[in-house]
Design an enzyme around this catalytic site. Structure first.
Site, PDB file in Angstrom:
ATOM      1  N   LYS A 105       0.839  -1.207   0.000  1.00 29.78           N
ATOM      2  CA  LYS A 105       0.000   0.000   0.000  1.00 29.78           C
ATOM      3  C   LYS A 105       0.872   1.255   0.000  1.00 29.78           C
ATOM      4  O   LYS A 105       0.642   2.176  -0.777  1.00 29.78           O
ATOM      5  CB  LYS A 105      -0.897   0.001   1.250  1.00 29.78           C
ATOM      6  CG  LYS A 105      -1.562   1.340   1.507  1.00 29.78           C
ATOM      7  CD  LYS A 105      -2.410   1.349   2.755  1.00 29.78           C
ATOM      8  CE  LYS A 105      -1.680   1.576   4.053  1.00 29.78           C
ATOM      9  NZ  LYS A 105      -1.417   2.979   4.413  1.00 29.78           N
ATOM     10  N   ASN A 106       1.864   1.273   0.889  1.00 30.01           N
ATOM     11  CA  ASN A 106       2.618   2.510   1.060  1.00 30.01           C
ATOM     12  C   ASN A 106       3.615   2.782  -0.058  1.00 30.01           C
ATOM     13  O   ASN A 106       4.249   3.846  -0.089  1.00 30.01           O
ATOM     14  CB  ASN A 106       3.311   2.527   2.430  1.00 30.01           C
ATOM     15  CG  ASN A 106       2.291   2.719   3.542  1.00 30.01           C
ATOM     16  OD1 ASN A 106       1.127   3.030   3.274  1.00 30.01           O
ATOM     17  ND2 ASN A 106       2.718   2.530   4.787  1.00 30.01           N
TER      18      ASN A 106
ATOM     19  N   CYS B 237      -4.535  13.063  13.061  1.00 29.73           N
ATOM     20  CA  CYS B 237      -5.141  11.754  12.845  1.00 29.73           C
ATOM     21  C   CYS B 237      -4.927  10.942  14.089  1.00 29.73           C
ATOM     22  O   CYS B 237      -4.227  11.341  15.000  1.00 29.73           O
ATOM     23  CB  CYS B 237      -4.587  11.074  11.609  1.00 29.73           C
ATOM     24  SG  CYS B 237      -3.305   9.923  11.912  1.00 29.73           S
TER      25      CYS B 237
ATOM     26  N   ARG C 134       0.886  14.682  13.444  1.00 36.63           N
ATOM     27  CA  ARG C 134       1.331  14.571  12.057  1.00 36.63           C
ATOM     28  C   ARG C 134       1.318  15.910  11.308  1.00 36.63           C
ATOM     29  O   ARG C 134       0.531  16.134  10.399  1.00 36.63           O
ATOM     30  CB  ARG C 134       0.511  13.508  11.311  1.00 36.63           C
ATOM     31  CG  ARG C 134       0.548  12.172  12.033  1.00 36.63           C
ATOM     32  CD  ARG C 134      -0.182  11.088  11.309  1.00 36.63           C
ATOM     33  NE  ARG C 134       0.603  10.497  10.228  1.00 36.63           N
ATOM     34  CZ  ARG C 134       0.138   9.537   9.438  1.00 36.63           C
ATOM     35  NH1 ARG C 134      -1.086   9.102   9.577  1.00 36.63           N
ATOM     36  NH2 ARG C 134       0.896   9.033   8.484  1.00 36.63           N
TER      37      ARG C 134
ATOM     38  N   ASP D 296       5.168  20.620   8.513  1.00 38.14           N
ATOM     39  CA  ASP D 296       6.238  21.622   8.453  1.00 38.14           C
ATOM     40  C   ASP D 296       7.394  21.207   7.544  1.00 38.14           C
ATOM     41  O   ASP D 296       7.985  22.036   6.842  1.00 38.14           O
ATOM     42  CB  ASP D 296       6.753  21.931   9.878  1.00 38.14           C
ATOM     43  CG  ASP D 296       7.165  20.668  10.632  1.00 38.14           C
ATOM     44  OD1 ASP D 296       6.476  19.637  10.490  1.00 38.14           O
ATOM     45  OD2 ASP D 296       8.177  20.700  11.346  1.00 38.14           O
TER      46      ASP D 296
ATOM     47  N   LYS E 209      14.335  16.050  10.462  1.00 33.84           N
ATOM     48  CA  LYS E 209      13.778  14.805  10.997  1.00 33.84           C
ATOM     49  C   LYS E 209      13.459  13.917   9.793  1.00 33.84           C
ATOM     50  O   LYS E 209      13.097  14.442   8.737  1.00 33.84           O
ATOM     51  CB  LYS E 209      12.487  15.189  11.724  1.00 33.84           C
ATOM     52  CG  LYS E 209      11.730  14.081  12.347  1.00 33.84           C
ATOM     53  CD  LYS E 209      10.553  14.657  13.137  1.00 33.84           C
ATOM     54  CE  LYS E 209       9.869  13.557  13.898  1.00 33.84           C
ATOM     55  NZ  LYS E 209       8.786  14.049  14.729  1.00 33.84           N
ATOM     56  N   VAL E 210      13.586  12.617   9.944  1.00 34.17           N
ATOM     57  CA  VAL E 210      13.300  11.732   8.800  1.00 34.17           C
ATOM     58  C   VAL E 210      11.796  11.660   8.570  1.00 34.17           C
ATOM     59  O   VAL E 210      11.033  11.381   9.490  1.00 34.17           O
ATOM     60  CB  VAL E 210      13.840  10.305   9.061  1.00 34.17           C
ATOM     61  CG1 VAL E 210      13.492   9.391   7.896  1.00 34.17           C
ATOM     62  CG2 VAL E 210      15.335  10.328   9.310  1.00 34.17           C
ATOM     63  N   SER E 211      11.378  11.917   7.346  1.00 39.80           N
ATOM     64  CA  SER E 211       9.952  11.799   7.002  1.00 39.80           C
ATOM     65  C   SER E 211       9.816  11.083   5.664  1.00 39.80           C
ATOM     66  O   SER E 211      10.401  11.495   4.655  1.00 39.80           O
ATOM     67  CB  SER E 211       9.311  13.191   6.906  1.00 39.80           C
ATOM     68  OG  SER E 211       8.083  13.106   6.189  1.00 39.80           O
TER      69      SER E 211
ATOM     70  N   ASP F   7       4.961   0.631  11.885  1.00 41.33           N
ATOM     71  CA  ASP F   7       3.759  -0.019  11.348  1.00 41.33           C
ATOM     72  C   ASP F   7       3.649  -1.496  11.759  1.00 41.33           C
ATOM     73  O   ASP F   7       2.666  -2.155  11.426  1.00 41.33           O
ATOM     74  CB  ASP F   7       3.715   0.099   9.817  1.00 41.33           C
ATOM     75  CG  ASP F   7       3.437   1.528   9.367  1.00 41.33           C
ATOM     76  OD1 ASP F   7       3.059   2.353  10.207  1.00 41.33           O
ATOM     77  OD2 ASP F   7       3.609   1.810   8.158  1.00 41.33           O
TER      78      ASP F   7
ATOM     79  N   ARG G  27      -8.496  -0.619   4.791  1.00 45.28           N
ATOM     80  CA  ARG G  27      -7.600   0.385   4.203  1.00 45.28           C
ATOM     81  C   ARG G  27      -6.274  -0.233   3.787  1.00 45.28           C
ATOM     82  O   ARG G  27      -5.619   0.280   2.876  1.00 45.28           O
ATOM     83  CB  ARG G  27      -7.324   1.505   5.212  1.00 45.28           C
ATOM     84  CG  ARG G  27      -8.533   2.298   5.591  1.00 45.28           C
ATOM     85  CD  ARG G  27      -8.151   3.453   6.470  1.00 45.28           C
ATOM     86  NE  ARG G  27      -7.185   4.310   5.776  1.00 45.28           N
ATOM     87  CZ  ARG G  27      -6.671   5.416   6.290  1.00 45.28           C
ATOM     88  NH1 ARG G  27      -7.025   5.806   7.482  1.00 45.28           N
ATOM     89  NH2 ARG G  27      -5.811   6.143   5.604  1.00 45.28           N
TER      90      ARG G  27
HETATM   91  C1  EPZ Z   1       4.395   6.973   6.257  1.00 45.37           C
HETATM   92  O1  EPZ Z   1       3.633   8.029   6.815  1.00 45.37           O
HETATM   93  C2  EPZ Z   1       3.450   5.794   6.190  1.00 45.37           C
HETATM   94  N1  EPZ Z   1       2.326   6.122   5.358  1.00 45.37           N
HETATM   95  C3  EPZ Z   1       2.985   5.421   7.594  1.00 45.37           C
HETATM   96  O2  EPZ Z   1       2.173   4.264   7.505  1.00 45.37           O
HETATM   97  C4  EPZ Z   1       4.212   5.104   8.449  1.00 45.37           C
HETATM   98  O3  EPZ Z   1       3.794   4.825   9.772  1.00 45.37           O
HETATM   99  C5  EPZ Z   1       5.167   6.294   8.445  1.00 45.37           C
HETATM  100  O4  EPZ Z   1       5.511   6.649   7.076  1.00 45.37           O
HETATM  101  C6  EPZ Z   1       6.464   6.029   9.200  1.00 45.37           C
HETATM  102  O5  EPZ Z   1       7.103   4.915   8.651  1.00 45.37           O
HETATM  103  C7  EPZ Z   1       2.396   5.970   4.041  1.00 45.37           C
HETATM  104  O6  EPZ Z   1       3.431   5.624   3.483  1.00 45.37           O
HETATM  105  C8  EPZ Z   1       1.164   6.215   3.246  1.00 45.37           C
HETATM  106  P1  EPZ Z   1       6.441  10.380   8.251  1.00 45.37           P
HETATM  107  P2  EPZ Z   1       4.183   9.523   6.779  1.00 45.37           P
HETATM  108  O7  EPZ Z   1       6.314  11.684   7.561  1.00 45.37           O
HETATM  109  O8  EPZ Z   1       4.993   9.719   5.570  1.00 45.37           O
HETATM  110  C9  EPZ Z   1       6.723  13.665  11.679  1.00 45.37           C
HETATM  111  C10 EPZ Z   1       0.239   2.974   7.815  1.00 45.37           C
HETATM  112  O9  EPZ Z   1      -0.295   2.427   8.821  1.00 45.37           O
HETATM  113  N2  EPZ Z   1       6.543  14.724  10.666  1.00 45.37           N
HETATM  114  O10 EPZ Z   1       7.630   9.527   7.959  1.00 45.37           O
HETATM  115  O11 EPZ Z   1       3.012  10.394   7.009  1.00 45.37           O
HETATM  116  C11 EPZ Z   1       5.483  12.806  11.869  1.00 45.37           C
HETATM  117  O12 EPZ Z   1       4.551  13.446  12.681  1.00 45.37           O
HETATM  118  C12 EPZ Z   1       0.775   4.381   7.883  1.00 45.37           C
HETATM  119  O13 EPZ Z   1       0.319   2.411   6.718  1.00 45.37           O
HETATM  120  C13 EPZ Z   1       6.722  16.021  11.044  1.00 45.37           C
HETATM  121  O14 EPZ Z   1       7.021  16.326  12.218  1.00 45.37           O
HETATM  122  O15 EPZ Z   1       5.121   9.524   8.072  1.00 45.37           O
HETATM  123  C14 EPZ Z   1       6.091  11.570  12.497  1.00 45.37           C
HETATM  124  O16 EPZ Z   1       6.303  11.779  13.850  1.00 45.37           O
HETATM  125  C15 EPZ Z   1       0.505   5.047   9.193  1.00 45.37           C
HETATM  126  N3  EPZ Z   1       6.550  17.003  10.103  1.00 45.37           N
HETATM  127  C16 EPZ Z   1       7.448  11.453  11.795  1.00 45.37           C
HETATM  128  O17 EPZ Z   1       7.706  12.762  11.240  1.00 45.37           O
HETATM  129  C17 EPZ Z   1       6.227  16.718   8.813  1.00 45.37           C
HETATM  130  O18 EPZ Z   1       6.085  17.664   8.013  1.00 45.37           O
HETATM  131  C18 EPZ Z   1       7.507  10.454  10.650  1.00 45.37           C
HETATM  132  O19 EPZ Z   1       6.378  10.631   9.817  1.00 45.37           O
HETATM  133  C19 EPZ Z   1       6.072  15.373   8.438  1.00 45.37           C
HETATM  134  C20 EPZ Z   1       6.242  14.382   9.383  1.00 45.37           C
END
Ligand code: EPZ
Length: 430
Positions: free
Chosen positions: A22-23, A126, A131, A134, A172-174, A317, A409
């Site tokens: 999915k992701n 959510c 989430r 920034d 931060k890693v995103s 996850d 989902r």
């Molecule tokens: C992806 O979400 C996945 N979703 C998530 O899977 C997964 O849990 C997550 O990566 C971490 O591996 C999809 O791929 C569709 P992030 P994403 O940005 O990209 C913070 C599932 O169950 N952050 O890596 O939204 C954030 O709050 C879902 O399939 C900021 O602070 O996650 C978190 O603490 C749930 N500012 C951290 O970074 C930002 O602008 C990592 O989030 C963006 C993120």
């Protein structure tokens, strides 16, 4: 509303075909906005999130054709879908669509790169944490975009002549912000170097697909990604990689119920850290020619501590599912969640099955119990809900999981896959 009814106690034996991720599918589908040619994706899972994103892309002008013929892959079926966005007809992603799924916010990258502008609703909070966005704003600003928040929307505008390559290091890693930066920078003028990039396999899959479309991306899979901008991208054909979270989920289910299951069409190296934790818990995990075999015959479940981390660390996850497994361990284990601040909603539901878990900040302490007993429980988010299914499979008696739309989902044909391995699982409608 549908519920999943489980009669626990059966070991799992047989073959489970693993679906496309999915992701990975979601960002790959969004990449179709970057070109006027057709992007064909194979192995696309049939999931509620995929259907929702199709609606969102349709709103922007993407024409979508799902292959009538289902592609057979052993016992599983995956779909081949053709995405063609000849012209972007709307650069606005409205609240009612974006609020249903956070990943739809990612359209901001390709819309900005191709059309020079985008108006995208903020996704909002959510269930698993605040989430914020920034990092997207900072990254796209570094590419020269003007970003303004207005009435719950982000208005993004590229400079005259388009986005401009840059050096930008995420604080931060995103995963999502890395996807968006790669897509936006692919069509920027000049070279972009992203530091502290996410290394998740889904990021690598997107980079591979973008390269097949004519992008010039290197370093994906490491924390520094370099993107030489090109003036246009073309169509491509790409196969979505196997779902490592689905793989890990079923591996944990077998470790919990006991049995012998081959997970087909997947790759152990997508989830080495999680598989190592499952081995330490007492299951045998071996690679086969077509996937992974997980066996636990006799022998208890040992307590194992894990801490979630960005890839290649233990995936957030799979945290809830591993907690499910640990509820039956022979001792005390600790699970620390470092990615999302509110991802322990399964704790109180697992407790309804007899689990003994206490929380202290971001760490859960799990005291293993001899038996879980079936009970009605409620799904709260996608991964939390599948942890309840796993626990229900190992519990005595009947467990019903309500609010199964969360499961739909992200888990394709869950009941069928488990039933084929000897579980008693059915969907019941009220
Ligand atoms: C992806 O979400 C996945 N979703 C998530 O899977 C997964 O849990 C997550 O990566 C971490 O591996 C999809 O791929 C569709 P992030 P994403 O940005 O990209 C913070 C599932 O169950 N952050 O890596 O939204 C954030 O709050 C879902 O399939 C900021 O602070 O996650 C978190 O603490 C749930 N500012 C951290 O970074 C930002 O602008 C990592 O989030 C963006 C993120």
């Amino acid at each position: 509303m549908d519920r999943i009814r489980i009669i626990g106690g059966n070991p799992l034996n047989g073959i489970i075909p693993i679906s496309g991720a999915k992701n990975a599918a979601l960002p790959l589908m969004i990449a179709s906005l970057l070109t006027s040619d057709t992007l064909t994706l194979e192995n696309v899972p049939h999931l509620a999130d995929v259907e929702q994103l199709m609606r969102i892309l349709g709103n922007h002008g993407v024409d979508i054709a799902v292959n009538g013929r289902r592609e057979s892959q052993g016992e599983t079926y995956s779909r081949t879908i053709h995405f063609t966005c000849r012209t972007v007809v709307d650069t606005t992603a409205p609240y009612d669509l974006v609020s249903k799924m956070r990943a739809s916010f990612w359209v901001i990258g390709p819309l900005l790169a191709r059309e020079g502008q985008a108006r995208v609703s903020l996704p909002g909070g959510c269930a698993i944490g605040t989430r914020p966005v920034d990092l997207f704003i900072e990254g796209l600003t570094a590419l020269g975009a003007e970003m303004e928040i207005d009435g719950g929307y982000i208005n993004a505008k590229a400079p005259k002549g388009g986005l401009v390559g840059t050096r930008y290091t995420f604080p931060k890693v995103s995963v999502g912000a890395t996807h968006v930066m790669m897509m936006a920078a692919a069509l920027a003028r000049g070279t972009t170097v992203i530091g502290n990039a996410a290394r998740e396999p889904e990021v690598v899959d997107l980079a591979n697909c973008l390269n097949a479309m004519g992008a010039k991306i290197s370093g994906h899979g490491t924390s520094t990604i370099t993107i030489e901008g090109v003036t246009s991208l073309s169509g491509a054909r790409h196969r979505v990689l196997p779902d490592r979270i689905e793989t890990g989920t079923y591996a944990m289910a077998v470790a919990m119920t006991g049995g012998d299951v081959t997970l087909e069409g997947t790759n152990a190296h997508l989830l080495d850290t999680a598989l190592e934790a499952i081995r330490r818990a007492g299951a045998e995990v071996t690679e086969t020619a077509s996937g992974i075999r997980v066996v636990r015959n006799g022998g208890g479940i040992k307590p194992v501590d894990v801490v979630t981390d960005p890839y290649p660390g233990f995936p957030t996850d799979l945290q809830a599912q591993f907690m499910g497994l640990m509820t039956r361990s022979s001792g005390v284990s600790h699970i620390t969640e470092t990615i999302f601040e509110n991802r322990f909603m399964h704790v109180q539901e697992l407790a309804r099955l007899g689990a003994r878990i206490s929380l202290s900040g971001q760490t859960a302490k799990i005291e293993g119990v001899q038996k879980l007993r079936g009970a009605p429980v409620m799904a709260t988010d996608l991964r939390a809900s599948v942890s309840l299914v796993i626990a229900g499979l190992a519990a005595e008696g009947e467990t019903t999981v309500s609010r199964v739309y969360h499961l739909d989902r992200g888990f394709e044909r869950l009941e069928e896959k488990l039933t084929n391995c000897g579980a008693t699982v059915e969907r019941v409608s009220d």
